[in-house]
Design a protein around this motif. Structure first.
Motif, PDB file in Angstrom:
ATOM      1  N   ALA A 249       0.865  -1.206   0.155  1.00 56.86           N
ATOM      2  CA  ALA A 249       0.097  -0.033  -0.017  1.00 56.86           C
ATOM      3  C   ALA A 249       0.909   1.200  -0.013  1.00 56.86           C
ATOM      4  O   ALA A 249       0.331   2.200   0.368  1.00 56.86           O
ATOM      5  CB  ALA A 249      -0.834  -0.160   1.261  1.00 56.86           C
ATOM      6  N   GLY A 250       2.186   1.104  -0.506  1.00 57.17           N
ATOM      7  CA  GLY A 250       2.979   2.509  -0.506  1.00 57.17           C
ATOM      8  C   GLY A 250       2.731   3.197  -1.801  1.00 57.17           C
ATOM      9  O   GLY A 250       3.543   3.354  -2.692  1.00 57.17           O
ATOM     10  N   TRP A 251       1.568   3.698  -1.801  1.00 56.10           N
ATOM     11  CA  TRP A 251       1.034   4.493  -2.937  1.00 56.10           C
ATOM     12  C   TRP A 251       1.906   5.721  -3.332  1.00 56.10           C
ATOM     13  O   TRP A 251       2.343   6.167  -4.387  1.00 56.10           O
ATOM     14  CB  TRP A 251      -0.150   4.891  -3.028  1.00 56.10           C
ATOM     15  CG  TRP A 251      -1.152   3.728  -3.148  1.00 56.10           C
ATOM     16  CD1 TRP A 251      -1.834   3.003  -2.260  1.00 56.10           C
ATOM     17  CD2 TRP A 251      -1.322   2.700  -4.460  1.00 56.10           C
ATOM     18  NE1 TRP A 251      -2.324   1.774  -2.891  1.00 56.10           N
ATOM     19  CE2 TRP A 251      -2.074   1.703  -4.089  1.00 56.10           C
ATOM     20  CE3 TRP A 251      -0.933   3.084  -5.763  1.00 56.10           C
ATOM     21  CZ2 TRP A 251      -2.382   0.914  -5.369  1.00 56.10           C
ATOM     22  CZ3 TRP A 251      -1.163   2.406  -6.660  1.00 56.10           C
ATOM     23  CH2 TRP A 251      -2.113   0.867  -6.392  1.00 56.10           C
ATOM     24  N   SER A 252       2.298   6.529  -2.116  1.00 57.08           N
ATOM     25  CA  SER A 252       3.135   7.722  -2.211  1.00 57.08           C
ATOM     26  C   SER A 252       4.594   7.093  -2.816  1.00 57.08           C
ATOM     27  O   SER A 252       5.260   8.016  -3.589  1.00 57.08           O
ATOM     28  CB  SER A 252       3.181   8.527  -0.831  1.00 57.08           C
ATOM     29  OG  SER A 252       1.992   8.941  -0.444  1.00 57.08           O
ATOM     30  N   LEU A 253       5.165   6.323  -2.304  1.00 56.89           N
ATOM     31  CA  LEU A 253       6.384   5.725  -2.589  1.00 56.89           C
ATOM     32  C   LEU A 253       6.495   5.310  -4.314  1.00 56.89           C
ATOM     33  O   LEU A 253       7.321   5.500  -4.718  1.00 56.89           O
ATOM     34  CB  LEU A 253       6.876   4.512  -1.763  1.00 56.89           C
ATOM     35  CG  LEU A 253       8.177   3.774  -2.010  1.00 56.89           C
ATOM     36  CD1 LEU A 253       9.326   4.538  -1.932  1.00 56.89           C
ATOM     37  CD2 LEU A 253       8.256   2.711  -1.229  1.00 56.89           C
ATOM     38  N   ARG A 254       5.250   4.783  -4.786  1.00 56.90           N
ATOM     39  CA  ARG A 254       4.968   4.292  -5.830  1.00 56.90           C
ATOM     40  C   ARG A 254       5.022   5.619  -6.677  1.00 56.90           C
ATOM     41  O   ARG A 254       5.791   5.800  -7.677  1.00 56.90           O
ATOM     42  CB  ARG A 254       3.767   3.720  -5.959  1.00 56.90           C
ATOM     43  CG  ARG A 254       3.493   3.278  -7.521  1.00 56.90           C
ATOM     44  CD  ARG A 254       2.158   2.742  -7.985  1.00 56.90           C
ATOM     45  NE  ARG A 254       2.100   2.022  -8.896  1.00 56.90           N
ATOM     46  CZ  ARG A 254       2.093   2.492 -10.296  1.00 56.90           C
ATOM     47  NH1 ARG A 254       2.198   3.530 -10.471  1.00 56.90           N
ATOM     48  NH2 ARG A 254       2.154   1.501 -11.265  1.00 56.90           N
TER      49      ARG A 254
END
Length: 144
Positions: free
Chosen positions: A80-85
């Protein structure tokens, strides 16, 4: 001298003590030394960073666009690391996603990485050796 970025996410700072039956006995320091040895002949140095905070990983990544590539074990941020993505989508160099355990042999919720579609490649299930293999791959694909 060229710089390789080695990023490790949540809970990886306690490797060697964290569920050794799943994650092995190698410490993060052991892994950093192994990656450094793997890329030394190319003249690369390793800049390693571990954080339990997604925002700190993003900050380091954004400050290191001039690196030759990156090895990233995002830990649970793969799920769930959408910001990292979003940050990785803008990273201009090749990078490899690494997982110590075989995530597909574990719980269902670990079976999909939101990051992997952006990665140059992925290594999973080979323990600490996976980091060395990722470094070897970057030696092959990096233009530096």
């Amino acid at each position: 001298m060229d710089e390789l970025l080695l990023l490790n996410g949540p809970n990886l700072g306690i490797l060697g003590r964290r569920e050794p039956g799943i994650y092995g006995s190698a410490t993060l320091d052991d892994i950093e030394k192994a990656v450094t040895a793997e890329v030394a002949a190319r003249g690369w140095r390793v800049t390693a960073f571990q954080s339990d905070a997604e925002s700190e990983l993003i900050g380091v990544l954004q400050d290191k666009y001039d690196t030759v590539g990156a090895i990233l074990n995002p830990g649970a941020l793969m799920i769930a690391g959408w910001s990292l993505r979003d940050a990785l989508a803008n990273y201009p160099r090749p990078w490899i996603e690494v997982h110590l355990s075989n995530v597909w042999a574990r719980e269902q919720f670990r079976h999909e990485s939101v990051l992997a579609p952006l990665a140059t490649g992925m290594v999973a299930g080979l323990g600490a050796l996976g980091y060395r293999l990722a470094a070897r791959a970057l030696l092959e694909v990096s233009p530096a």
